[in-house]
Motif scaffolding. Structure first.
Motif, short mmCIF file in Angstrom:
data_model
loop_
_atom_site.label_atom_id
_atom_site.label_comp_id
_atom_site.label_asym_id
_atom_site.label_seq_id
_atom_site.Cartn_x
_atom_site.Cartn_y
_atom_site.Cartn_z
N GLY A 55 0.83 -1.19 0.00
CA GLY A 55 0.00 0.00 0.00
C GLY A 55 0.86 1.25 0.00
O GLY A 55 2.09 1.18 -0.15
N PRO A 56 0.26 2.43 0.18
CA PRO A 56 1.03 3.67 0.21
C PRO A 56 2.11 3.63 1.28
O PRO A 56 1.86 3.19 2.41
N VAL A 57 3.30 4.09 0.93
CA VAL A 57 4.43 4.03 1.86
C VAL A 57 4.13 4.74 3.16
O VAL A 57 4.44 4.26 4.25
N ASP A 58 3.48 5.91 3.08
CA ASP A 58 3.22 6.70 4.28
C ASP A 58 2.18 6.05 5.19
O ASP A 58 2.04 6.44 6.35
N ASP A 59 1.42 5.07 4.67
CA ASP A 59 0.39 4.40 5.47
C ASP A 59 0.84 3.02 5.93
O ASP A 59 0.03 2.22 6.37
N PHE A 60 2.14 2.76 5.84
CA PHE A 60 2.65 1.44 6.19
C PHE A 60 2.33 1.11 7.65
O PHE A 60 2.64 1.89 8.56
N THR A 61 1.70 -0.04 7.87
CA THR A 61 1.35 -0.50 9.21
C THR A 61 1.92 -1.89 9.42
O THR A 61 1.55 -2.84 8.72
N ALA A 62 2.83 -2.02 10.39
CA ALA A 62 3.56 -3.27 10.58
C ALA A 62 2.62 -4.43 10.88
O ALA A 62 2.73 -5.51 10.30
N ASP A 63 1.67 -4.23 11.80
CA ASP A 63 0.80 -5.34 12.21
C ASP A 63 -0.02 -5.87 11.03
O ASP A 63 -0.20 -7.08 10.88
N GLU A 64 -0.51 -4.96 10.19
CA GLU A 64 -1.29 -5.39 9.03
C GLU A 64 -0.43 -6.18 8.05
O GLU A 64 -0.88 -7.18 7.48
N GLN A 65 0.80 -5.73 7.84
CA GLN A 65 1.68 -6.42 6.90
C GLN A 65 2.10 -7.79 7.42
O GLN A 65 2.19 -8.76 6.66
N ILE A 66 2.34 -7.89 8.71
CA ILE A 66 2.69 -9.18 9.30
C ILE A 66 1.53 -10.16 9.15
O ILE A 66 1.72 -11.32 8.77
N ALA A 67 0.31 -9.69 9.42
CA ALA A 67 -0.87 -10.54 9.25
C ALA A 67 -1.03 -10.96 7.80
O ALA A 67 -1.41 -12.11 7.50
N MET A 68 -0.73 -10.05 6.87
CA MET A 68 -0.86 -10.36 5.46
C MET A 68 0.13 -11.45 5.04
O MET A 68 -0.21 -12.38 4.31
N PHE A 69 1.38 -11.36 5.53
CA PHE A 69 2.36 -12.38 5.18
C PHE A 69 2.01 -13.73 5.80
O PHE A 69 2.29 -14.78 5.21
N LYS A 70 1.40 -13.72 6.96
CA LYS A 70 0.92 -14.98 7.54
C LYS A 70 -0.12 -15.61 6.62
O LYS A 70 -0.10 -16.83 6.39
N GLU A 71 -1.02 -14.80 6.09
CA GLU A 71 -2.05 -15.32 5.19
C GLU A 71 -1.46 -15.78 3.87
O GLU A 71 -1.85 -16.82 3.33
N GLY A 99 11.99 9.86 7.32
CA GLY A 99 13.37 9.43 7.21
C GLY A 99 13.80 8.39 8.21
O GLY A 99 13.30 7.27 8.23
N GLU A 100 14.77 8.75 9.07
CA GLU A 100 15.38 7.78 9.97
C GLU A 100 14.38 7.21 10.97
O GLU A 100 14.46 6.06 11.36
N ARG A 101 13.41 8.01 11.38
CA ARG A 101 12.37 7.49 12.27
C ARG A 101 11.62 6.36 11.58
O ARG A 101 11.24 5.38 12.20
N ALA A 102 11.40 6.51 10.27
CA ALA A 102 10.72 5.46 9.52
C ALA A 102 11.56 4.19 9.50
O ALA A 102 11.03 3.08 9.61
N ALA A 103 12.87 4.35 9.35
CA ALA A 103 13.75 3.18 9.34
C ALA A 103 13.67 2.44 10.66
O ALA A 103 13.58 1.21 10.71
N HIS A 104 13.67 3.17 11.76
CA HIS A 104 13.61 2.52 13.07
C HIS A 104 12.23 1.90 13.31
O HIS A 104 12.11 0.86 13.95
N ARG A 105 11.19 2.55 12.79
CA ARG A 105 9.86 1.94 12.87
C ARG A 105 9.83 0.64 12.07
O ARG A 105 9.22 -0.35 12.48
N PHE A 106 10.52 0.64 10.94
CA PHE A 106 10.54 -0.54 10.09
C PHE A 106 11.30 -1.69 10.75
O PHE A 106 11.04 -2.86 10.47
#
Length: 251
Positions: A55-71, A99-106
């Motif tokens: 999805g849009p980079v600025d809307d990246f949500t870790a929990d949703e992506q982890i659930a998606m990869f599980k599926e 920037g760097e905050r995004a990297a640490h969030r990732f």
């Protein structure tokens, strides 16, 4: 990457290639892969542009992506494949507006995916363009990847998920790796007890021990269990943090 996918194809695994490119460009990247077109036809190989998967980079949500990869992993198994093998070029996810905050969030997302791979039939290879990612962010990302290629920082130490739900800490935690260590600890789940296996830890300085104490305080009333810590760490804990609630040492 071709070797990574070739090994997966030979093992009967489903292959997924993700990058910030159009599908035609993704296919071109895999031109050297034997039977590429045949695998695309059978569904053993899938190509997904980064935006379509995340999805849009600025809307990246870790929990949703982890659930998606599980599926996606479960779907691969239902389709008769033994495993889902993913290669993802994820630089643009790290280089979002903050920037760097995004990297640490990732990093938190990578920790979550590592946990999935420790318990599910999924393998992943992540790629980042080190010409674009800051040295500090690159070190933090390398720190939570067990195997690294072409990395400038984070070699020989890290925090990785184990199959039993615990986490292994390896290498030396010192001035060079301390920031990455603190970032990785901050990304660990705070809704349960955490066990850190420390038999692979060869050195930790006082600031690293303080980071462990802060993690223990954050987890309260849950526990931080340090399994098989080295003798110097045991001594520091006895001297300074013996009465810290929720901190346990186990052999």
């Amino acid at each position: 990457m071709i070797r990574f996918f070739r090994e997966g194809a030979a093992a009967g695994q489903q292959l997924l290639y993700v990058a910030d490119k159009a599908e035609t460009e993704l296919a071109d990247d895999l031109d050297p892969l034997p039977s590429r077109d045949a695998m695309l036809g059978t569904g053993q190989l899938k190509l997904l542009p980064l935006a379509k998967l995340y999805g849009p980079v600025d809307d990246f949500t870790a929990d949703e992506q982890i659930a998606m990869f599980k599926e996606l992993t479960a779907a691969a198994v239902r389709a008769g494949f033994g495993c889902l093998r993913v290669a993802a070029e994820a630089t643009s996810l790290v280089l979002s507006v903050d920037g760097e905050r995004a990297a640490h969030r990732f990093v938190g997302y990578e920790v979550g995916i590592d946990r999935v791979m420790a318990s599910e039939p999924m393998l992943s290879m992540c790629g980042y363009d080190r010409r674009l990612v800051s040295a500090r962010a690159a070190s933090a990302l390398c720190f939570v990847h067990p195997l690294r290629h072409g990395a400038r920082g984070g070699q020989g130490c890290g925090v990785f998920a184990d199959e039993d739900g615990s986490w292994s800490v390896t290498g030396e935690i010192d001035l060079v790796s301390r920031d990455s260590f603190e970032t990785a600890l901050s990304a660990l789940p705070g809704d349960r007890d955490i066990t850190l296996r420390l038999e692979g830890l060869t050195f930790i300085d006082v600031a690293g021990v303080r980071a462990l104490a802060e993690l223990s305080s954050r987890l309260a009333p849950r526990r931080l269990i340090l399994h098989d810590p080295p003798t110097p760490l045991r001594r520091i804990l006895r001297l300074w943090w013996q009465d810290l609630p929720g901190l346990e040492v186990a052999d």
